[in-house]
Write a protein that holds these residues in place. Structure first.
Motif, PDB file in Angstrom:
ATOM      1  N   PRO A 168       0.745  -1.214   0.025  1.00  0.00           N
ATOM      2  CA  PRO A 168      -0.143  -0.030  -0.083  1.00  0.00           C
ATOM      3  C   PRO A 168       0.792   1.217  -0.016  1.00  0.00           C
ATOM      4  O   PRO A 168       0.416   2.353  -0.354  1.00  0.00           O
ATOM      5  CB  PRO A 168      -1.076  -0.135   1.323  1.00  0.00           C
ATOM      6  CG  PRO A 168      -0.339  -0.929   2.083  1.00  0.00           C
ATOM      7  CD  PRO A 168       0.578  -2.190   1.143  1.00  0.00           C
ATOM      8  N   TYR A 169       2.018   1.100   0.502  1.00  0.00           N
ATOM      9  CA  TYR A 169       3.081   2.147   0.331  1.00  0.00           C
ATOM     10  C   TYR A 169       4.176   1.961  -0.079  1.00  0.00           C
ATOM     11  O   TYR A 169       5.017   0.907   0.334  1.00  0.00           O
ATOM     12  CB  TYR A 169       3.206   2.961   1.729  1.00  0.00           C
ATOM     13  CG  TYR A 169       2.091   3.954   2.173  1.00  0.00           C
ATOM     14  CD1 TYR A 169       1.941   5.116   1.808  1.00  0.00           C
ATOM     15  CD2 TYR A 169       1.028   3.510   2.938  1.00  0.00           C
ATOM     16  CE1 TYR A 169       0.761   5.917   2.006  1.00  0.00           C
ATOM     17  CE2 TYR A 169      -0.127   4.180   3.269  1.00  0.00           C
ATOM     18  CZ  TYR A 169      -0.396   5.324   2.831  1.00  0.00           C
ATOM     19  OH  TYR A 169      -1.398   6.067   3.001  1.00  0.00           O
ATOM     20  N   VAL A 170       4.687   2.531  -1.138  1.00  0.00           N
ATOM     21  CA  VAL A 170       6.138   2.442  -1.656  1.00  0.00           C
ATOM     22  C   VAL A 170       7.086   3.819  -1.285  1.00  0.00           C
ATOM     23  O   VAL A 170       6.589   4.825  -1.501  1.00  0.00           O
ATOM     24  CB  VAL A 170       5.852   2.371  -3.383  1.00  0.00           C
ATOM     25  CG1 VAL A 170       7.286   2.300  -3.871  1.00  0.00           C
ATOM     26  CG2 VAL A 170       5.214   1.112  -3.487  1.00  0.00           C
ATOM     27  N   VAL A 171       8.170   3.318  -0.972  1.00  0.00           N
ATOM     28  CA  VAL A 171       9.275   4.558  -0.775  1.00  0.00           C
ATOM     29  C   VAL A 171      10.283   4.591  -1.561  1.00  0.00           C
ATOM     30  O   VAL A 171      10.908   3.439  -1.887  1.00  0.00           O
ATOM     31  CB  VAL A 171       9.592   4.308   0.601  1.00  0.00           C
ATOM     32  CG1 VAL A 171      10.887   5.471   0.923  1.00  0.00           C
ATOM     33  CG2 VAL A 171       8.738   4.372   1.663  1.00  0.00           C
ATOM     34  N   ASP A 172      10.586   5.475  -2.624  1.00  0.00           N
ATOM     35  CA  ASP A 172      11.665   5.708  -3.359  1.00  0.00           C
ATOM     36  C   ASP A 172      12.961   6.353  -2.782  1.00  0.00           C
ATOM     37  O   ASP A 172      12.837   7.379  -2.536  1.00  0.00           O
ATOM     38  CB  ASP A 172      11.246   6.352  -4.687  1.00  0.00           C
ATOM     39  CG  ASP A 172      12.422   6.506  -5.877  1.00  0.00           C
ATOM     40  OD1 ASP A 172      13.609   5.942  -5.498  1.00  0.00           O
ATOM     41  OD2 ASP A 172      12.232   7.108  -6.747  1.00  0.00           O
ATOM     42  N   ALA A 173      13.642   5.304  -2.380  1.00  0.00           N
ATOM     43  CA  ALA A 173      15.164   5.628  -1.773  1.00  0.00           C
ATOM     44  C   ALA A 173      16.306   5.318  -2.549  1.00  0.00           C
ATOM     45  O   ALA A 173      17.439   5.366  -2.122  1.00  0.00           O
ATOM     46  CB  ALA A 173      15.337   5.125  -0.279  1.00  0.00           C
ATOM     47  N   THR A 174      15.976   5.180  -3.989  1.00  0.00           N
ATOM     48  CA  THR A 174      17.036   5.079  -5.052  1.00  0.00           C
ATOM     49  C   THR A 174      17.812   6.295  -4.997  1.00  0.00           C
ATOM     50  O   THR A 174      17.605   7.256  -4.993  1.00  0.00           O
ATOM     51  CB  THR A 174      16.610   4.676  -6.381  1.00  0.00           C
ATOM     52  OG1 THR A 174      15.752   5.561  -6.914  1.00  0.00           O
ATOM     53  CG2 THR A 174      15.798   3.452  -6.258  1.00  0.00           C
ATOM     54  N   GLU A 175      19.228   6.066  -5.414  1.00  0.00           N
ATOM     55  CA  GLU A 175      20.116   7.261  -5.363  1.00  0.00           C
ATOM     56  C   GLU A 175      19.568   8.209  -6.734  1.00  0.00           C
ATOM     57  O   GLU A 175      20.223   9.454  -6.683  1.00  0.00           O
ATOM     58  CB  GLU A 175      21.624   6.649  -5.850  1.00  0.00           C
ATOM     59  CG  GLU A 175      22.171   5.908  -4.616  1.00  0.00           C
ATOM     60  CD  GLU A 175      22.220   6.725  -3.291  1.00  0.00           C
ATOM     61  OE1 GLU A 175      22.632   7.794  -3.445  1.00  0.00           O
ATOM     62  OE2 GLU A 175      22.279   6.153  -2.504  1.00  0.00           O
ATOM     63  N   LEU A 176      19.146   7.619  -7.585  1.00  0.00           N
ATOM     64  CA  LEU A 176      18.729   8.595  -8.899  1.00  0.00           C
ATOM     65  C   LEU A 176      17.298   8.747  -8.889  1.00  0.00           C
ATOM     66  O   LEU A 176      16.636   9.520 -10.114  1.00  0.00           O
ATOM     67  CB  LEU A 176      19.365   7.922 -10.187  1.00  0.00           C
ATOM     68  CG  LEU A 176      20.886   8.128 -10.278  1.00  0.00           C
ATOM     69  CD1 LEU A 176      21.385   7.039 -11.417  1.00  0.00           C
ATOM     70  CD2 LEU A 176      21.289   9.353 -10.222  1.00  0.00           C
ATOM     71  N   GLY A 177      16.470   8.516  -8.085  1.00  0.00           N
ATOM     72  CA  GLY A 177      14.994   8.529  -8.118  1.00  0.00           C
ATOM     73  C   GLY A 177      14.596   7.588  -9.185  1.00  0.00           C
ATOM     74  O   GLY A 177      13.686   8.086  -9.884  1.00  0.00           O
TER      75      GLY A 177
END
Length: 532
Positions: free
Chosen positions: A164-173
């Motif tokens: 239900p929730y996704v977090v984008d913590a990648t280095e380049l978005g």
């Protein structure tokens, strides 16, 4: 394809991603945390960058969880390393005695501490970690992200994770691009943002340099010269319009006043305008911290102006061009090392330091270069609120104004507005006040359940330069982890938390009373103009 479901999916295991996962788990949520390398920690570990921190990092304004990370690193050295009695008794032990930070250390120690922080949550099943997994697709339904497909880099197996929730913590978005989430790359124009240091005309390809860092020790009398890289001649002769000469040189540009600076790797004594040499700048092991019989030598992390790669950007280009830019960044780093070993002028009048030796064990790689390039700039969400230079810059606000006070603040931080060169211009390095992280900068303008937790928040090209460093990234991740946990518990969307005064107050109470997060700088600090 393997299918998994969880409550919170965090893609990217840098400091922001780890903080988000830890916080959400601490607040009772199930988390899947993924990372593209085999080390958690991002810029602190796989990118081999000792922490860039602010002047108050040793005080109680710092998030307790970030303070626990720092304390854990020091305790690791006290428990496992042969420290001198003086070093063991030092409450602010700095294993590398590097100038850049009060806590310069080996990346693998940070990996061990981060793993220890995660360990009880992994044991209970609250956090599942998928290392060496990269996102390949984001599946959406209107304004909602339903799932993310990841590829196991070792087996090629695909994993579909719904949450239900996704977090984008990648280095380049990366999820912003894969999911068609509204975002910005590169530099905005002054007409758009009103910022003093913005470009006259927006340039999406104006992106900060990346650096492929490496670790060195020095063994005088030995020869550890690497093979001459194929592109050595290019780096030895090519000069960018804004640089004083080729990058294979001790002469670089001082970032604030943009004057020339001659700072060699070793100096027997400080010289005017150059108070320390390159070796001590980001030294991560200092031999005199350890017992003389330990065999531990100095080790320095090379993240110096000479390895800033600015010729081509990583974003707004196709994958082949990005891969070529990353390969060129690696070649620049190896060329600089070869130059130091062979052609660099020495203080004694000689040439070259062949005793400079790569430490692959420190980097955790076979070739001695870091596992990943040091990324300074990401895709950035188009946010409900965007932090501008006018909110934090001392010149833009007035020298005694202090930073903007945000009623929706979710954390604090500080760093100069520090932009490294790009393909089109030199440094932009100007003072900023200690600042807050506004909740509005974490909320995409449209998508309801994807949140940024790295350098991809609602900043501009300019203010990204202040919000991109280690403790700020941790605080962003912590705020996001708390936000998704709160939203799940209340059954409301994150933007509703910001829009409703009662919900915002309750979320603030969660941050301050349960997590111990400081939301506002004391006024005397908020108006401080630090000298660095």
């Amino acid at each position: 394809m393997i299918e998994r479901s969880t409550e919170v999916l965090v893609v990217g295991g840098g400091l922001g991603g780890v903080a988000a996962a830890l916080t959400a788990a601490r607040l009772g949520r199930r988390v899947v945390l993924t990372e593209e390398t085999d080390w958690l920690g991002g810029q602190l570990t796989s990118q081999l960058v000792p922490p860039d921190e602010h002047a108050w990092v040793e005080t109680d304004v710092v998030s307790p969880s970030y303070a626990a990370l720092r304390a854990g690193i020091r305790d690791y050295y006290r428990r496992h390393y042969p420290l001198t009695p003086e070093a063991a008794a030092d409450p602010v032990l700095n294993p590398g005695r590097g100038v850049v930070s009060r806590l310069c250390h080996e990346p693998r120690v940070a990996v061990a501490v981060l793993e220890a922080m995660l360990a009880p949550w992994r044991a209970s099943g609250a956090i599942e970690v998928l290392l060496e997994h990269v996102p390949t697709a984001v599946h959406t339904d209107g304004d909602v992200v339903e799932a993310v497909t990841l590829r196991d880099c070792r087996s090629g197996q695909e994993v579909l994770v719904t949450a239900p929730y996704v977090v984008d913590a990648t280095e380049l978005g990366d999820l912003l691009d894969l999911g068609d989430v509204e975002h910005v790359i590169g530099a905005e124009s002054a007409q758009e943002t009103g910022e003093l240091h913005a470009l006259d005309v927006a340039d999406p390809l104006d992106q900060q340099a990346v650096s492929w860092c490496f670790a060195l020790e020095h063994r005088p009398g030995e020869d550890h010269t690497i093979d001459r890289p194929a592109s050595y001649e290019h780096w030895a002769t090519h000069t960018a319009p804004f640089w004083p000469g080729p990058q294979l040189s001790w002469i670089d540009v001082e970032p604030v006043k943009l004057g020339l600076r001659d700072r060699p790797i070793f100096m027997s004594a400080p010289t005017p305008g150059v108070p320390f040499d390159l070796w001590t700048y980001r030294r991560i092991l200092s031999a005199d911290v350890f017992r003389p019989d330990s065999g531990i030598r100095d080790v320095s992390a090379v993240n110096w102006p000479q390895i800033d790669y600015w010729e081509n950007p990583l974003l707004g280009v196709d994958r082949a061009a990005r891969d070529a830019a990353l390969a060129a960044s690696r070649e620049l780093s190896l060329s600089f090392l070869h130059w130091m070993q062979t052609d660099a002028p020495r203080e004694d009048g000689g040439t070259g330091y062949p005793g400079l030796r790569l430490r692959p064990d420190v980097a955790g790689t076979a070739d001695g270069l870091a596992k990943a390039a040091y990324i300074r700039e990401s895709r950035r969400i188009r946010a409900e609120f965007t932090v501008l230079e006018q909110h934090v810059g001392t010149e833009a606000r007035g020298l005694d104004a202090g930073s903007e006070v945000f009623e929706d603040a979710v954390g604090i931080g500080h760093y100069r507005i520090d932009l490294h060169p790009s393909s089109s211009r030199t440094y932009v390095d100007v003072a900023s006040f200690p600042f807050q992280i506004p909740l509005g900068s974490l909320l995409p303008v449209r998508v309801e359940n994807l949140l940024p937790a790295c350098k991809n928040i609602g900043t501009t090209h300019i203010t990204n330069g202040a919000y991109r460093l280690h403790p700020v990234e941790w605080s962003i991740g912590e705020a996001v982890g708390a936000l998704v946990a709160y939203s799940l518990g209340r059954g409301i969307a994150p933007r509703k938390v910001r829009a409703d005064a009662a919900e915002l107050a309750a979320y603030h109470q969660l941050l301050t009373q349960t997590l111990g997060v400081t939301l506002q700088w004391p006024d005397d600090i908020r108006k401080t103009r630090p000298a660095y």
